[in-house]
Structure formats: C-alpha cells, structure tokens
Design a protein around this motif. Structure first.
Motif, PDB file in Angstrom:
ATOM      1  N   LEU A 217      -3.936   2.332   0.389  1.00  0.00           N
ATOM      2  CA  LEU A 217      -5.110   2.994  -0.206  1.00  0.00           C
ATOM      3  C   LEU A 217      -4.815   4.414  -0.652  1.00  0.00           C
ATOM      4  CD1 LEU A 217      -7.675   1.636   2.400  1.00  0.00           C
ATOM      5  CD2 LEU A 217      -7.510   0.937   0.004  1.00  0.00           C
ATOM      6  N   LYS A 218      -3.937   5.092   0.087  1.00  0.00           N
ATOM      7  CA  LYS A 218      -3.643   6.479  -0.334  1.00  0.00           C
ATOM      8  C   LYS A 218      -2.981   6.492  -1.716  1.00  0.00           C
ATOM      9  CE  LYS A 218       0.897   6.307   0.167  1.00  0.00           C
ATOM     10  NZ  LYS A 218       1.944   6.680  -0.769  1.00  0.00           N
ATOM     11  N   ASN A 219      -2.297   5.420  -2.064  1.00  0.00           N
ATOM     12  CA  ASN A 219      -1.680   5.347  -3.400  1.00  0.00           C
ATOM     13  C   ASN A 219      -2.742   5.391  -4.490  1.00  0.00           C
ATOM     14  OD1 ASN A 219       0.974   5.194  -2.568  1.00  0.00           O
ATOM     15  ND2 ASN A 219       1.037   2.963  -2.537  1.00  0.00           N
TER      16      ASN A 219
ATOM     17  N   GLY B 163      -2.267  11.814   6.790  1.00  0.00           N
ATOM     18  CA  GLY B 163      -0.937  12.400   6.602  1.00  0.00           C
ATOM     19  C   GLY B 163      -0.319  11.981   5.282  1.00  0.00           C
ATOM     20  N   ASP B 164      -0.358  10.681   5.027  1.00  0.00           N
ATOM     21  CA  ASP B 164       0.259  10.161   3.800  1.00  0.00           C
ATOM     22  C   ASP B 164      -0.565  10.553   2.571  1.00  0.00           C
ATOM     23  OD1 ASP B 164       2.149   8.862   2.334  1.00  0.00           O
ATOM     24  OD2 ASP B 164       1.691   6.853   3.062  1.00  0.00           O
ATOM     25  N   LEU B 165      -1.876  10.630   2.767  1.00  0.00           N
ATOM     26  CA  LEU B 165      -2.746  11.024   1.650  1.00  0.00           C
ATOM     27  C   LEU B 165      -2.388  12.437   1.180  1.00  0.00           C
ATOM     28  CD1 LEU B 165      -5.270  10.147   0.002  1.00  0.00           C
ATOM     29  CD2 LEU B 165      -6.668  11.262   1.764  1.00  0.00           C
TER      30      LEU B 165
ATOM     31  N   LEU C 181       6.823  14.411  -6.505  1.00  0.00           N
ATOM     32  CA  LEU C 181       7.791  13.330  -6.258  1.00  0.00           C
ATOM     33  C   LEU C 181       7.102  11.973  -6.192  1.00  0.00           C
ATOM     34  CD1 LEU C 181      10.031  14.709  -3.335  1.00  0.00           C
ATOM     35  CD2 LEU C 181      10.701  14.383  -5.723  1.00  0.00           C
ATOM     36  N   SER C 182       5.782  11.962  -5.913  1.00  0.00           N
ATOM     37  CA  SER C 182       5.071  10.680  -5.792  1.00  0.00           C
ATOM     38  C   SER C 182       4.982   9.984  -7.139  1.00  0.00           C
ATOM     39  CB  SER C 182       3.661  10.914  -5.242  1.00  0.00           C
ATOM     40  OG  SER C 182       2.824   9.837  -5.609  1.00  0.00           O
ATOM     41  N   ARG C 183       5.395   8.707  -7.170  1.00  0.00           N
ATOM     42  CA  ARG C 183       5.329   7.939  -8.419  1.00  0.00           C
ATOM     43  C   ARG C 183       3.895   7.581  -8.770  1.00  0.00           C
ATOM     44  NH1 ARG C 183       9.465   4.930  -5.997  1.00  0.00           N
ATOM     45  NH2 ARG C 183       7.893   4.764  -4.403  1.00  0.00           N
ATOM     46  N   ASN C 184       3.050   7.360  -7.745  1.00  0.00           N
ATOM     47  CA  ASN C 184       1.636   7.062  -8.022  1.00  0.00           C
ATOM     48  C   ASN C 184       0.951   8.275  -8.641  1.00  0.00           C
ATOM     49  OD1 ASN C 184       1.031   4.265  -6.919  1.00  0.00           O
ATOM     50  ND2 ASN C 184       2.183   5.195  -5.237  1.00  0.00           N
ATOM     51  N   ASN C 185       1.223   9.423  -8.052  1.00  0.00           N
ATOM     52  CA  ASN C 185       0.694  10.676  -8.576  1.00  0.00           C
ATOM     53  C   ASN C 185       1.192  10.896 -10.020  1.00  0.00           C
ATOM     54  OD1 ASN C 185       0.058  13.406  -8.903  1.00  0.00           O
ATOM     55  ND2 ASN C 185       0.409  13.862  -6.741  1.00  0.00           N
TER      56      ASN C 185
ATOM     57  N   PRO D 291       3.611   9.945   5.934  1.00  0.00           N
ATOM     58  CA  PRO D 291       3.933  10.841   4.814  1.00  0.00           C
ATOM     59  C   PRO D 291       5.433  10.892   4.587  1.00  0.00           C
ATOM     60  CG  PRO D 291       3.394  12.113   6.764  1.00  0.00           C
ATOM     61  CD  PRO D 291       3.257  10.677   7.150  1.00  0.00           C
ATOM     62  N   ASN D 292       5.964   9.952   3.809  1.00  0.00           N
ATOM     63  CA  ASN D 292       7.406   9.703   3.776  1.00  0.00           C
ATOM     64  C   ASN D 292       7.960   9.678   2.356  1.00  0.00           C
ATOM     65  OD1 ASN D 292       7.289   7.365   6.610  1.00  0.00           O
ATOM     66  ND2 ASN D 292       7.286   9.589   6.570  1.00  0.00           N
ATOM     67  N   LEU D 293       7.892  10.778   1.671  1.00  0.00           N
ATOM     68  CA  LEU D 293       8.485  10.852   0.325  1.00  0.00           C
ATOM     69  C   LEU D 293      10.001  10.751   0.465  1.00  0.00           C
ATOM     70  CD1 LEU D 293       6.103  13.688  -0.681  1.00  0.00           C
ATOM     71  CD2 LEU D 293       6.182  11.500  -1.897  1.00  0.00           C
TER      72      LEU D 293
END
Ligand code: NAI
Ligand code: 13P
Length: 382
Positions: free
Chosen positions: A203-205, A256-258, A266-270, A150-152
């Motif tokens: 996959l979490k992306n 964690g990353d999910l 901040l997530s670009r995928n989100n 989980p590393n934003l």
C-alpha cells in the motif's frame, strides 16, 4: 569456478539462495553474505550471473557497489537452490507464480523457509505474495516469511544503517530468518502479522505514486504531508479490514516504509508518479521505467479488494484516475473530491487516533496475548 565449486569452499558457512538478481535481490544477497552466509543468486540472464561471479558487481542495478566474495550467481535455478537452507524470492510480483512452478520440484525434498522480499499483489487474483507462494509450493504457511520495511536497495547496498521486519505466522520461522538476515548495518525485527506486514509494503507504494504525482505537478510540503498522513489512514483501514494488526501499520512495514518511499527520489514508485505529474502518459512512464514499480500493477486489484470489504480509499482512487488518464494530475488532493461538503473525522475507520482507538488497541492486545500465550503478535520486536 562454478558457483557450486565456489560454495564448496565455504561449506562451513550456511548456504542460502536468492531468486532474482535485480536491485533488491542483489542487495539482499549482500546483506545475507555480510551476515555470514554463502549466497547463490539466480539471475535470469547468464551475462548478469557472469558479471556477479567474475567482477563481483551488478553494474546495471547497483552501480558502484562491490559485492562480497561469498556471493556467487548462476542462471540455472537448480544450481542456485541446491542445498539452500533458506530461499529468498525477489522478482516482480506479476512473474512470481510462473517462476514458482519451476522452483517447486527443485525444493520438494527440503523444508527450507521461503522468504518473500516482494511488495506487490497479483493483478489477476489480488493475492499477496505469501498466498501465491503457499498455493504454488503447496507448503505450510508456517514455512513462509516476508521481509519488509524502509529498505531502499541502493542505500542498503552502500551499507547505510537500516531496520527491517521479518514476519511469519510461525515465530520460529521469523526468528530463524531474522537471525540469518542481519548484520552490522541491517537490523531485522520480527512479528507474526504477515497480513499487515505484506499489505504495508504494497500500500505504501500506491501512496508513493500519489506523492510523486503531486511532486511532478509542483505542489509543496503541505500537500505531500497531507497525502502521507491520510494515506496512512487508508493503508490502516484497508489492512485492518483484512485482519492486520493496526500496530503493524504504525511500524517499520507501514509508517517506516511510507516515509522512506515517499521521500526518496530512489523510489521507482515515487519516480513513476513524478513522471505522471509532469504530464507523461501511463504508457510512456512504463516505457521509461527500466526497473520494477510495483504500485502501477497493484492499484486496480487493491481497489477491487477495498470495494469488497467496503473500505474507502480516496487517494488510491485518484491515483487510478491519473493512471487511467481520467483525472488531471493537478486535481489530485488528499481528500475525496465527491465528499467535499461533508465534514469528516480524522480517525481511521477502526477508531485509531482517538480515545476509541486506545480502547480498540488495548482490546486487540488482550485478545492477542490470549491467542499467543502471553506474547503479542504484532509490533516490531527485536
Ligand atoms: N529495489 C528496492 O529498493 C526494493 C524492492 N523491493 C521489492 O522487491 C521486488 C523486486 O524488485 P527489484 O529487485 O527492485 O526489481 P528490479 O526491477 O530491480 O529487478 C527485478 C529482477 O527480476 C527479474 N525479472 C523480471 N521479470 C522476470 C520474470 N518474468 N521472471 C523472472 N525474473 C524476472 C529481472 O531480470 C530483475 O533481475 C519488488 O516486489 C519490489 O517491490 C522491496 C524492497 C526494496
Ligand atoms: O520498497 C522500497 C523501499 O522500502 C522500494 O521502493 P520502490 O519500489 O518504490 O523503489
């Protein structure tokens, strides 16, 4: 002063190179520098290298962040790699192969570990980044490590306490990289499950894009929690089918990353998903994104791989339909729309979440300990 001259001043410090000076590459450079290394970044654009050297800033990707003095940058790859005892790669996954062709002759004389910081698969081949590195650098897989969790980037650049996992098929390589890539605000754990660690990040992306879509539509927490939970099942089924340890998907590189990516604006995928949910077309979303959203390129190859091993990924299938414009974002739901009449069990295809799961896990652990001389391969360990 050139990066080379500057680095000579810090000859007592171990030297590392980071290829790619976007938001994650620069943040990882700061992590390494704050952990005691002298870091030379390779930036594609000379003006960015100049800004990092002169102002100790990367204002486009990390606004407001001061970079350590022991970080320098160059747009000459040979300068960045010269004398590096570890090499970190942080460029968009689709550009990695082509860049590695330039890296290869420059590191031919060293056995420095190569560390992938990337979270995508190659669209054309479906290969994970460690596989692309192995192919292009013709190197022993034991020399390759991957970092995930989980590393934003911006949160870590602000020195907010964070954990990550470093994975390599070689325990020695994982330990060496984890020791180098840690400091007071960044704690690295290790495992030897490279497949699970890499696929977790990829996959979490895709699940984060789904979360963004329902957020953009205006759906609330039930929908999002259902997608996150069922998304983790899809991630686990997929990764385990390719040889991952289920525990890895329950660790930092999976759950964690999910959580981080699905929760954070901040997530670009989100963010890309949210724009789709608000009704923007795929092409417009790509135009609006000025940073890398790996999930958009990984959807098709991941679904192709899933079909090859017979794993159902209903949420990822629906993300693809929204990207292709064949599904209205309002219709996306945490279940398989064509299977509505058939009651389904909640567990994963390998039997996680139930008694069968416990039995499966203990069998896996026993096998694992046998393979690794008494030490388990998976699970994030300090
Ligand atoms: N930003 C984040 O919070 C995190 C990102 N990652 C992963 O790190 C990788 C890199 O992402 P970011 O640094 O965030 O992306 P970014 O979009 O911020 O930066 C990408 C960098 O690669 C360069 N680049 C673009 N095309 C290139 C090409 N053809 N050849 C060479 N360089 C090229 C850009 O100039 C830029 O410096 C991705 O795989 C991402 O999933 C992983 C963890 C956290
Ligand atoms: O990988 C990340 C956090 O762990 C970053 O996610 P995004 O690429 O969606 O910004």
């Amino acid at each position: 002063m050139t990066p080379r001259q500057e680095s000579r001043r810090g000859d007592a410090q171990p030297r590392v190179a980071v290829v790619g000076a976007g938001s994650w590459g620069t943040t990882f450079g700061k992590i390494l520098a704050d952990g005691g290394a002298h870091v030379t970044m390779w930036a594609r654009r000379p003006e960015l290298a100049h800004e990092i050297n002169e102002a100790k800033r990367n204002s486009e990707y990390l606004p407001g962040i001061n970079l350590p003095r022991s970080m320098s940058a160059t747009h000459h790859l040979s300068e960045a790699l010269d004398g590096a005892e570890q090499v970190y790669l942080s460029i968009p996954s689709q550009a990695v192969r082509q860049n590695l062709k330039a890296v290869r002759p420059l590191i031919a004389q060293t056995d420095a570990p190569i560390v992938s910081l990337m979270k995508g698969v190659e669209r054309r081949t479906g290969l994970r980044m460690s596989q692309v590195i192995e192919q292009e650098l013709h190197c022993d897989p034991d020399r390759i490590a991957v970092a995930s969790g989980p590393n934003l980037a911006l949160e870590i650049a602000r020195e907010q306490p964070t954990a990550a996992v470093i994975s390599s098929t070689s325990q020695e390589t994982a330990d060496a990289v984890a020791r180098r890539a840690r400091n007071g605000y960044f704690r690295t754990f290790v495992n030897t499950d490279v497949i699970g660690t890499e696929f977790g990040g990829v996959l979490k992306n895709l699940i984060a894009v789904a979360i963004g879509i329902v957020d953009g539509v205006g759906y609330g927490e039930n929908t999002k929690a259902s997608i996150i939970t069922r998304g983790l099942v899809e991630m686990t089924d997929f990764a385990v089918a390719f040889g991952a340890q289920p525990e890895t998907l329950q660790g930092l590189a999976g759950l964690g990353d999910l959580i981080a990516t699905c929760q954070s604006p901040l997530s670009r995928n989100n963010t890309a998903g949210r724009l789709l949910g608000q009704g923007y077309r795929f092409d417009d979303v790509v135009k609006q994104m000025n940073q890398t959203a790996e999930g958009l390129a990984s959807v098709a190859p991941i679904l192709q791989l899933a079909r090859e091993v017979g794993v159902a990924m209903p949420i990822v299938e629906q993300v693809k339909m929204v990207l292709d414009g064949t599904m209205n974002p309002r219709d996306i739901a945490p279940h398989l729309t064509t299977d509505d009449d058939t009651p389904m069990g909640e567990r994963t295809q390998n039997g996680q979440n139930g008694g069968g799961g416990a039995l499966w896990r203990s069998l896996q652990r026993a096998l694992d300990q046998f393979r690794h001389g008494g030490r388990g391969a998976a699970g994030d360990r300090p």
